[in-house]
Design an enzyme around this catalytic site. Structure first.
Site, PDB file in Angstrom:
ATOM      1  N   THR A  99       0.711  -1.200  -0.099  1.00  0.00           N
ATOM      2  CA  THR A  99      -0.043   0.034   0.027  1.00  0.00           C
ATOM      3  C   THR A  99       0.859   1.304   0.030  1.00  0.00           C
ATOM      4  O   THR A  99       0.709   2.365  -0.726  1.00  0.00           O
ATOM      5  CB  THR A  99      -0.911   0.050   1.275  1.00  0.00           C
ATOM      6  OG1 THR A  99      -1.663  -1.055   1.164  1.00  0.00           O
ATOM      7  CG2 THR A  99      -1.978   1.189   1.244  1.00  0.00           C
ATOM      8  N   HIS A 134       2.121   1.899  -3.356  1.00  0.00           N
ATOM      9  CA  HIS A 134       0.935   2.482  -4.280  1.00  0.00           C
ATOM     10  C   HIS A 134       0.890   3.788  -3.969  1.00  0.00           C
ATOM     11  O   HIS A 134       0.540   4.774  -4.946  1.00  0.00           O
ATOM     12  CB  HIS A 134      -0.089   1.587  -3.613  1.00  0.00           C
ATOM     13  CG  HIS A 134      -1.049   1.104  -4.681  1.00  0.00           C
ATOM     14  ND1 HIS A 134      -0.847   0.079  -5.630  1.00  0.00           N
ATOM     15  CD2 HIS A 134      -2.509   1.529  -5.284  1.00  0.00           C
ATOM     16  CE1 HIS A 134      -1.639  -0.206  -6.574  1.00  0.00           C
ATOM     17  NE2 HIS A 134      -2.646   0.759  -6.315  1.00  0.00           N
ATOM     18  N   CYS A 182     -22.011   5.390   9.811  1.00  0.00           N
ATOM     19  CA  CYS A 182     -22.784   5.024   8.500  1.00  0.00           C
ATOM     20  C   CYS A 182     -23.449   3.746   8.726  1.00  0.00           C
ATOM     21  O   CYS A 182     -23.362   2.787   9.740  1.00  0.00           O
ATOM     22  CB  CYS A 182     -21.654   4.794   7.593  1.00  0.00           C
ATOM     23  SG  CYS A 182     -20.332   3.523   7.717  1.00  0.00           S
TER      24      CYS A 182
HETATM   25 ZN   LIG Z   1       0.005  -2.795   5.236  1.00  0.00          ZN
HETATM   26 ZN   LIG Z   2     -18.733   4.175   9.166  1.00  0.00          ZN
END
Ligand SMILES: [Zn+2]
Ligand SMILES: [Zn+2]
Length: 339
Positions: free
Chosen positions: A39, A42, A93
């Protein structure tokens, strides 16, 4: 005190770290080690610039010691050794309310959406903390986060003792998924093409084949008496693996998609119908995956530190990212943030 700042356009700057005193509900940590993740590569390549506030301290696979505790934080004290589950969900959420806050619809990933761990002094919400036992080194502690990813994947794959599992992709996460599935009592075959990764995975005690030399479909058929694999983990993010995964899963087998596909791959949906396959995505981890990862690390049954191919000071971050992008002799690189 220093930090590694990502400044955009494949640039890392090492500069003074600005310690942030912990506010209510927060703790300040002295970071010991921080692993570099796919990541981070990236991010370095600018693929997540829309999420980043520049300059941004990156890093999220860490270990360290609590340096200060903010107001209202109970159960944590200065000097405790910890690692951080770098997720900050909104709590409101629909996904959070349904109990899936690790895949919150507004999830803030600490180290991308908020300052990360590649700095000596790091302030995070106390709800992200997990205690590291004294028997674990800080190097091992920095590997708990990727190990927790593997624990989550294996849990969602419902791996049981005696299962036959195939892991497509033998990078750090693939090797850890295979190791955790082994730990759970499954027989695991890893498919990987990079010779360096093949050798390293074998050193971890894993059974590894190169799919360019071995017909995976024939191998799985032979080893399972024609049934197919109970569970297939797609960890490579490669179109070839997305095509292969449905060919090697047994009737009612499970396919766990861990790899990240930037483009929609070709997937044989006929096989899902024909074999009543089940596919599940697996993203990050839940608190219990972290606790499991810490327990597995402490058990000593996985030679975790074998994954570490290099340890470098903050100055070594950019060159380590370059080595990772060239796909050469690198598995997990740890950055020492304490210097
Ligand atoms: Zn990671
Ligand atoms: Zn949430």
């Amino acid at each position: 005190m220093r930090a590694a700042f990502y400044e955009g356009q494949e640039t890392i700057r090492i500069g003074p770290c600005v310690p942030v005193p912990p506010g209510a509900g927060e703790v300040q940590i002295h970071v010991s080690h921080c692993g570099i993740c796919g990541t981070d590569l990236h991010l370095f390549h600018g693929k997540m610039d829309h999420r980043v506030t520049f300059p941004q301290v990156i890093g999220h696979e860490m270990s360290g010691t609590i340096a200060a505790v903010g107001e209202g934080v109970g159960g944590w004290a200065t000097g405790e050794r910890v690692t951080v589950r770098p997720l900050n969900p909104c709590g409101a959420c629909p996904a959070c309310r349904a109990g899936h806050s690790h895949v919150c619809q507004k999830l803030k990933f600490i180290g991308i959406d908020a300052p990360g761990a590649m700095q000596r002094s790091w302030t995070v919400p106390a709800h992200t903390l997990h205690r590291l036992p004294d028997t674990l080194s800080f190097e091992q502690g920095a590997l708990v986060e990727p190990l927790a990813v593997a624990c989550h994947d294996v849990r969602l794959g419902e791996v049981r003792a005696g299962d036959f599992a195939v892991v497509l992709g033998g990078g750090p996460i693939g090797a850890l998924v295979a190791s955790v599935a082994n730990y759970e009592g499954a027989r695991v075959v890893v498919s990987e093409v990079n010779p360096f990764r093949i050798r390293l995975a074998r050193e971890l005690g894993l059974e590894v084949v190169d799919p360019r030399e071995t017909d995976m479909v024939a191998l799985v058929e032979r080893e399972t008496g024609g049934a197919g694999a109970d569970v297939v983990f797609e960890v490579s993010g490669s179109p070839a693996a997305a095509e292969l995964m449905t060919k090697i899963a047994r009737v009612r087998g499970r396919i766990v998609v861990v790899g990240i596909f930037p483009e929609p791959p070709k997937v044989d949906l006929f096989r899902f119908f024909w074999r009543e396959l089940r596919m599940t995505g697996a993203r990050v981890y839940e608190p219990r995956d972290f606790e499991k990862a810490i327990a597995i690390a402490a058990s000593g049954r996985i030679a975790l530190t074998r994954l570490i191919t290099d340890t470098a000071p903050l100055e070594g971050l950019e060159s380590a990212l370059r080595r990772m992008e060239s796909g050469g002799q690198v598995m997990k690189v740890l950055i020492r943030c304490s210097e």
